[in-house]
Write a protein that holds these residues in place. Structure first.
Motif, PDB file in Angstrom:
ATOM      1  N   LEU A  70       0.877  -1.266  -0.095  1.00 12.52           N
ATOM      2  CA  LEU A  70       0.015  -0.181  -0.014  1.00 12.52           C
ATOM      3  C   LEU A  70       0.829   1.347  -0.064  1.00 12.52           C
ATOM      4  O   LEU A  70       1.742   1.186   0.487  1.00 12.52           O
ATOM      5  CB  LEU A  70      -0.975  -0.035   1.250  1.00 12.52           C
ATOM      6  CG  LEU A  70      -1.763  -1.087   1.445  1.00 12.52           C
ATOM      7  CD1 LEU A  70      -2.605  -1.121   2.670  1.00 12.52           C
ATOM      8  CD2 LEU A  70      -2.652  -1.398   0.206  1.00 12.52           C
ATOM      9  N   ASN A  73      -1.314   6.556   1.404  1.00 15.57           N
ATOM     10  CA  ASN A  73      -2.699   6.868   1.537  1.00 15.57           C
ATOM     11  C   ASN A  73      -3.657   5.533   1.669  1.00 15.57           C
ATOM     12  O   ASN A  73      -4.909   5.584   1.320  1.00 15.57           O
ATOM     13  CB  ASN A  73      -3.295   7.766   0.388  1.00 15.57           C
ATOM     14  CG  ASN A  73      -2.442   9.138   0.516  1.00 15.57           C
ATOM     15  OD1 ASN A  73      -2.395   9.768   1.461  1.00 15.57           O
ATOM     16  ND2 ASN A  73      -1.898   9.516  -0.794  1.00 15.57           N
ATOM     17  N   ARG A  75      -3.560   3.001  -0.759  1.00 13.48           N
ATOM     18  CA  ARG A  75      -4.034   2.711  -2.118  1.00 13.48           C
ATOM     19  C   ARG A  75      -3.091   1.401  -2.469  1.00 13.48           C
ATOM     20  O   ARG A  75      -1.842   1.521  -2.223  1.00 13.48           O
ATOM     21  CB  ARG A  75      -3.643   3.865  -3.100  1.00 13.48           C
ATOM     22  CG  ARG A  75      -4.429   3.396  -4.646  1.00 13.48           C
ATOM     23  CD  ARG A  75      -3.994   4.489  -5.320  1.00 13.48           C
ATOM     24  NE  ARG A  75      -4.374   4.219  -6.884  1.00 13.48           N
ATOM     25  CZ  ARG A  75      -4.284   4.976  -7.999  1.00 13.48           C
ATOM     26  NH1 ARG A  75      -3.324   5.960  -7.983  1.00 13.48           N
ATOM     27  NH2 ARG A  75      -4.504   4.451  -9.289  1.00 13.48           N
ATOM     28  N   ARG A  76      -3.591   0.467  -3.067  1.00 15.01           N
ATOM     29  CA  ARG A  76      -2.857  -0.631  -3.583  1.00 15.01           C
ATOM     30  C   ARG A  76      -1.682  -0.400  -4.740  1.00 15.01           C
ATOM     31  O   ARG A  76      -2.356   0.197  -5.699  1.00 15.01           O
ATOM     32  CB  ARG A  76      -3.708  -1.858  -3.725  1.00 15.01           C
ATOM     33  CG  ARG A  76      -2.994  -3.071  -3.763  1.00 15.01           C
ATOM     34  CD  ARG A  76      -3.793  -4.317  -4.106  1.00 15.01           C
ATOM     35  NE  ARG A  76      -5.254  -4.286  -3.115  1.00 15.01           N
ATOM     36  CZ  ARG A  76      -6.062  -5.476  -3.224  1.00 15.01           C
ATOM     37  NH1 ARG A  76      -5.684  -6.302  -4.279  1.00 15.01           N
ATOM     38  NH2 ARG A  76      -7.027  -5.419  -2.647  1.00 15.01           N
ATOM     39  N   TRP A 275      -6.351  -0.760 -11.673  1.00 10.85           N
ATOM     40  CA  TRP A 275      -5.209  -0.678 -10.555  1.00 10.85           C
ATOM     41  C   TRP A 275      -3.841  -1.479 -11.036  1.00 10.85           C
ATOM     42  O   TRP A 275      -2.777  -0.929 -10.742  1.00 10.85           O
ATOM     43  CB  TRP A 275      -5.546  -1.745  -9.467  1.00 10.85           C
ATOM     44  CG  TRP A 275      -5.893  -3.036  -9.827  1.00 10.85           C
ATOM     45  CD1 TRP A 275      -4.723  -4.113  -9.950  1.00 10.85           C
ATOM     46  CD2 TRP A 275      -7.195  -3.698 -10.104  1.00 10.85           C
ATOM     47  NE1 TRP A 275      -5.585  -5.189 -10.313  1.00 10.85           N
ATOM     48  CE2 TRP A 275      -6.947  -5.085 -10.388  1.00 10.85           C
ATOM     49  CE3 TRP A 275      -8.449  -3.277 -10.067  1.00 10.85           C
ATOM     50  CZ2 TRP A 275      -7.790  -5.994 -10.665  1.00 10.85           C
ATOM     51  CZ3 TRP A 275      -9.409  -4.197 -10.243  1.00 10.85           C
ATOM     52  CH2 TRP A 275      -9.224  -5.356 -10.612  1.00 10.85           C
ATOM     53  N   SER A 315       1.317   7.223  -4.666  1.00 12.48           N
ATOM     54  CA  SER A 315       1.104   6.691  -5.801  1.00 12.48           C
ATOM     55  C   SER A 315       0.540   7.675  -7.003  1.00 12.48           C
ATOM     56  O   SER A 315       1.012   7.560  -7.907  1.00 12.48           O
ATOM     57  CB  SER A 315      -0.030   5.562  -5.929  1.00 12.48           C
ATOM     58  OG  SER A 315      -1.275   5.984  -5.301  1.00 12.48           O
TER      59      SER A 315
END
Length: 374
Positions: A70, A73, A75-76, A275, A315
């Motif tokens: 991650l 934040n 997010r992956r 993603w 990211s």
């Protein structure tokens, strides 16, 4: 000399009646049958039972899980795994999803004790009519769970018998709900997705709880042959399989005719997996994280332990940096890079072309060029 005793022969030995002779042979035959049965029992034990896997591991279910990377934040931005799987409790799986799998794979799941004998007979007859070719299977959900957790997938008699033995044992130790939990989290759906939760994300970009009836039917059609029924690789074949599962749900009374018609009409839309762009942009960063964790924790923990790895990466900034770098390189290439030939000249025209270019560039003394014969 003839004896007056009716129970003895002329030489004085007891005379055996037909009844006693029959009894003797029955005793001998019974003894041989007992010995034969014992030998067969020992052989059966040595071939099928002796080294059966311990089903304690099934009760303590700890499958291989993907570790998530991650950004700052949450997010992956990457994954590390041998098998891309995330567990989902059965309580979070909608009833129509469970029923889709039961309709597709084992309509008598709640009735049998691990083995569906009528289905075995029907499958045997169908395969016999097909000349011995395997055209129909009869494995229950319990048997498939055993095969996925404890046995190899090879199609041999020994494996099949062991599968039946283990299926009966598991049915005695686990509830039907526990078996469904193992099955839905263990099976392979193709496209690198193991378990229903990862399959829902991989194919539709959503959680299991959000799956529609049509999407559930499509996923339920995959375990039989993930590659053959893949909606990405074989969309038309996958659609026929999906409609078959929907028809089975209708026949079993799991859905109404109206819901069936709606599901047939609305073909599921596959996710474009957005993603993956974030994964690509963070690939170099994620690789450094992987190397660090391999060194600190070992590869098995990272690839199978289901870790959640929080990092300092942003990211969005990473994607912006990658885009800027890519644009800068493209601009530089256009300014300085080789753009390919401006034109092609036939071999017979090369001498004249060289002279013409020399005149255009005000070059003197350009030698004649012999390009050889055509």
């Amino acid at each position: 000399m003839v004896s007056t005793d009716e129970g003895r022969s002329d030489d004085g030995r007891p005379r055996r009646s037909g009844r006693s002779r029959l009894l003797r042979w029955l005793l001998v035959a019974g003894g041989l049958a007992s010995v034969g049965g014992a030998v067969a029992g020992v052989a059966f034990y040595l071939v099928f039972v002796r080294d059966l896997p311990n089903i304690d591991s099934v009760e303590d279910y700890q499958p291989q899980l993907a570790s998530l990377v991650l950004d700052r934040n949450g997010r992956r931005v990457g994954e590390f795994y041998h098998e891309r799987r995330r567990l989902v409790p059965l309580t979070e799986v909608p009833q129509h999803v469970v029923r889709a799998f039961i309709a597709a794979e084992d309509s008598h799941f709640y009735e049998h004790s691990g083995i569906d004998y009528p289905s075995i007979l029907r499958a045997a007859w169908a395969n016999l009519r097909a000349g011995g070719e395997i055209v129909q299977g009869a494995s229950t959900i319990t048997q498939q769970t055993v095969k996925g957790l404890l046995l190899s997938p090879e199609r041999k008699l020994r494996r099949k018998v062991r599968e039946i033995l283990l299926a009966r044992d598991i049915e005695q130790r686990l509830t039907k709900q526990e078996i469904l939990y193992l099955y839905l989290n263990q099976i392979y759906f193709g496209s690198g997705a193991y378990g229903i939760r990862e399959a829902a994300r991989s194919y539709y970009g959503k959680e299991v709880a959000d799956l529609t009836v049509g999407e559930a039917a499509q996923l339920a059609g995959l375990p039989k042959a993930p590659s053959a029924y893949s909606p990405r690789r074989n969309p038309e074949r996958a659609e026929r399989r999906r409609r078959y599962v929907l028809s089975r749900m209708l026949d079993e009374g799991f859905i109404t005719k109206q819901l069936y018609d709606e599901a047939v009409a609305e073909r599921p839309k596959l996710s474009d997996q957005p993603w993956l762009e974030a994964y690509s942009d963070a690939a170099y960063f994620s690789e450094q994280v992987r190397r660090y964790l391999f060194d600190k924790l070992g590869s098995d923990v990272v690839l199978e332990g289901g870790l959640v790895i929080e990092t300092t990466l942003d990211s969005k900034l990473q994607s912006a940096a990658v885009s800027a770098l890519r644009k800068g390189l493209q601009d530089l290439d256009h300014r300085q890079g080789y753009r390919g030939p401006e034109r092609h000249v036939d071999s017979k025209d090369i001498p004249a072309t060289l002279v013409s270019l020399a005149e255009q560039n005000q070059l003197a003394g350009v030698p004649a060029v012999d390009v050889g014969a055509e």
